[in-house]
Design a protein around this motif. Sequence first.
Motif, PDB file in Angstrom:
ATOM      1  N   TRP A 109       8.759 -10.171   6.791  1.00 39.37           N
ATOM      2  CA  TRP A 109       8.555 -10.211   7.399  1.00 39.37           C
ATOM      3  C   TRP A 109       9.629 -10.999   8.386  1.00 39.37           C
ATOM      4  N   ILE A 110      10.404 -11.238   7.767  1.00 38.51           N
ATOM      5  CA  ILE A 110      11.966 -12.476   8.855  1.00 38.51           C
ATOM      6  C   ILE A 110      12.925 -10.594   8.273  1.00 38.51           C
ATOM      7  N   ILE A 111      12.902  -9.873   7.088  1.00 44.21           N
ATOM      8  CA  ILE A 111      13.935  -9.361   7.132  1.00 44.21           C
ATOM      9  C   ILE A 111      13.636  -8.149   7.667  1.00 44.21           C
ATOM     10  N   HIS A 112      12.502  -7.539   8.188  1.00 46.52           N
ATOM     11  CA  HIS A 112      11.317  -6.506   9.277  1.00 46.52           C
ATOM     12  C   HIS A 112      12.284  -6.726  10.137  1.00 46.52           C
ATOM     13  N   HIS A 113      12.109  -7.901  11.103  1.00 45.03           N
ATOM     14  CA  HIS A 113      11.627  -8.487  12.346  1.00 45.03           C
ATOM     15  C   HIS A 113      13.801  -8.176  12.832  1.00 45.03           C
ATOM     16  N   ASP A 134      10.121 -12.696  21.748  1.00 43.71           N
ATOM     17  CA  ASP A 134       9.076 -13.386  21.737  1.00 43.71           C
ATOM     18  C   ASP A 134       7.549 -13.638  22.154  1.00 43.71           C
ATOM     19  N   ARG A 135       7.124 -11.771  21.810  1.00 43.19           N
ATOM     20  CA  ARG A 135       5.726 -10.748  22.218  1.00 43.19           C
ATOM     21  C   ARG A 135       5.746 -11.565  20.300  1.00 43.19           C
ATOM     22  N   TYR A 136       6.148 -12.392  19.615  1.00 43.06           N
ATOM     23  CA  TYR A 136       5.731 -12.798  18.471  1.00 43.06           C
ATOM     24  C   TYR A 136       6.219 -13.866  18.292  1.00 43.06           C
ATOM     25  N   LEU A 137       5.931 -14.625  19.635  1.00 43.81           N
ATOM     26  CA  LEU A 137       6.375 -16.517  19.383  1.00 43.81           C
ATOM     27  C   LEU A 137       4.879 -16.780  19.004  1.00 43.81           C
ATOM     28  N   ASN A 138       4.059 -16.195  18.641  1.00 47.41           N
ATOM     29  CA  ASN A 138       2.946 -17.206  18.517  1.00 47.41           C
ATOM     30  C   ASN A 138       2.597 -16.908  16.801  1.00 47.41           C
ATOM     31  N   HIS A 139       3.199 -15.679  16.196  1.00 40.75           N
ATOM     32  CA  HIS A 139       3.081 -15.478  14.720  1.00 40.75           C
ATOM     33  C   HIS A 139       4.297 -16.473  14.085  1.00 40.75           C
ATOM     34  N   PRO A 140       3.424 -17.182  12.618  1.00 34.69           N
ATOM     35  CA  PRO A 140       3.623 -17.877  12.232  1.00 34.69           C
ATOM     36  C   PRO A 140       5.122 -18.159  11.122  1.00 34.69           C
ATOM     37  N   TYR A 142       7.050 -16.765  13.274  1.00 29.69           N
ATOM     38  CA  TYR A 142       8.440 -16.625  13.959  1.00 29.69           C
ATOM     39  C   TYR A 142      10.183 -17.862  13.882  1.00 29.69           C
ATOM     40  N   GLN A 143       9.385 -18.304  13.953  1.00 32.05           N
ATOM     41  CA  GLN A 143      11.179 -19.665  13.550  1.00 32.05           C
ATOM     42  C   GLN A 143      11.454 -19.392  12.707  1.00 32.05           C
ATOM     43  N   SER A 144      10.432 -19.191  11.678  1.00 30.26           N
ATOM     44  CA  SER A 144      11.748 -19.023  10.539  1.00 30.26           C
ATOM     45  C   SER A 144      12.290 -17.656  10.371  1.00 30.26           C
ATOM     46  N   CYS A 145      12.271 -16.633  11.854  1.00 32.01           N
ATOM     47  CA  CYS A 145      13.289 -15.842  11.543  1.00 32.01           C
ATOM     48  C   CYS A 145      14.363 -15.973  12.500  1.00 32.01           C
ATOM     49  N   VAL A 146      14.132 -16.823  13.848  1.00 29.24           N
ATOM     50  CA  VAL A 146      14.986 -17.463  15.066  1.00 29.24           C
ATOM     51  C   VAL A 146      15.936 -18.209  13.911  1.00 29.24           C
ATOM     52  N   ASP A 147      15.606 -18.806  12.862  1.00 29.43           N
ATOM     53  CA  ASP A 147      16.182 -20.161  12.164  1.00 29.43           C
ATOM     54  C   ASP A 147      17.085 -19.026  11.171  1.00 29.43           C
ATOM     55  N   PHE A 148      17.095 -17.968  10.596  1.00 29.71           N
ATOM     56  CA  PHE A 148      17.349 -16.483   9.975  1.00 29.71           C
ATOM     57  C   PHE A 148      18.562 -15.943  10.488  1.00 29.71           C
ATOM     58  N   VAL A 186       3.301 -14.154  -5.977  1.00 29.57           N
ATOM     59  CA  VAL A 186       4.985 -14.206  -5.153  1.00 29.57           C
ATOM     60  C   VAL A 186       4.735 -13.879  -4.468  1.00 29.57           C
ATOM     61  N   ILE A 187       4.335 -12.662  -4.039  1.00 30.74           N
ATOM     62  CA  ILE A 187       4.223 -11.672  -2.342  1.00 30.74           C
ATOM     63  C   ILE A 187       3.645 -13.168  -1.619  1.00 30.74           C
ATOM     64  N   GLY A 188       2.268 -13.420  -2.328  1.00 27.70           N
ATOM     65  CA  GLY A 188       1.093 -14.156  -0.940  1.00 27.70           C
ATOM     66  C   GLY A 188       0.587 -13.940  -0.120  1.00 27.70           C
ATOM     67  N   GLU A 189       0.569 -14.138   1.091  1.00 27.77           N
ATOM     68  CA  GLU A 189       0.355 -14.103   2.263  1.00 27.77           C
ATOM     69  C   GLU A 189       0.835 -13.380   2.550  1.00 27.77           C
ATOM     70  N   GLU A 190       0.284 -11.550   3.531  1.00 25.55           N
ATOM     71  CA  GLU A 190       1.291 -10.634   4.491  1.00 25.55           C
ATOM     72  C   GLU A 190       0.556 -10.877   5.674  1.00 25.55           C
ATOM     73  N   HIS A 191       1.409 -10.459   6.680  1.00 31.28           N
ATOM     74  CA  HIS A 191       1.386 -10.296   7.798  1.00 31.28           C
ATOM     75  C   HIS A 191       1.320  -8.965   8.274  1.00 31.28           C
ATOM     76  N   PRO A 192       0.724  -8.503   8.726  1.00 32.95           N
ATOM     77  CA  PRO A 192       1.034  -6.590   9.013  1.00 32.95           C
ATOM     78  C   PRO A 192       2.657  -6.400  10.080  1.00 32.95           C
ATOM     79  N   LEU A 193       3.730  -5.752   9.438  1.00 35.34           N
ATOM     80  CA  LEU A 193       4.269  -5.480   9.662  1.00 35.34           C
ATOM     81  C   LEU A 193       4.512  -4.662  10.942  1.00 35.34           C
ATOM     82  N   GLU A 194       3.902  -5.236  11.927  1.00 34.41           N
ATOM     83  CA  GLU A 194       4.209  -4.152  13.134  1.00 34.41           C
ATOM     84  C   GLU A 194       5.352  -4.803  13.807  1.00 34.41           C
ATOM     85  N   LEU A 195       6.145  -3.214  14.595  1.00 35.18           N
ATOM     86  CA  LEU A 195       6.932  -3.375  15.305  1.00 35.18           C
ATOM     87  C   LEU A 195       7.008  -4.237  15.964  1.00 35.18           C
TER      88      LEU A 195
END
Length: 195
Positions: A109-113, A134-140, A142-148, A186-195
Amino acid sequence: MERVEFRQMKDGTREEYLFLDRLEEEFNQGLVDRLLRALRNLENSLSGYQVSRLEHSLQSAARAEADGADEDMIVGALLHDLGDELAPYNHSQLAATIIRPYVRGEVTWIIHHHGLFQKYYYAHYFGENPNERDRYLNHPWYQSCVDFCERYDQASFDPSYPTPSLEHFEPILRRVFSRTPFDSKVIGEEHPLEL
């Protein structure tokens, strides 16, 4: 059998598909070698920065490693811009597609976004909204992608940063890409990779 007889997939026989499956398995054993070649090709990619795209990728992975990130995140950081040459307008999605069968869903998800999240640093210069992420602000994740983006991606254009060679990361690549593709453990929980 050297090649199948069918000209349309619907006409293939069980024997032909088993034959093709064996060839595909053999071909897939070379995936890491193809990824290493693609990474090396980034040395002569997009110019204008103080470092090559390969150096940027190596620095991103090195920063993730120094930060104590796990192997999934290090591989994500190493491959995050692999799509630059073939998919300049959706390179993030291409890189995410490559790693998706082998890493946890959060990293995919992070790499996708990350391309959208990186716009935070420069979109305003083009009259765009730097906070579009910020359209993903409530995504679990979100902060991981900001940090990346903050710790690994945007910071990795420094020619003086002590950057290991591609060979340093080869064992990690081989371990991650030797996993069973799409293993739910390995992949565990996935979330839709919407744009």
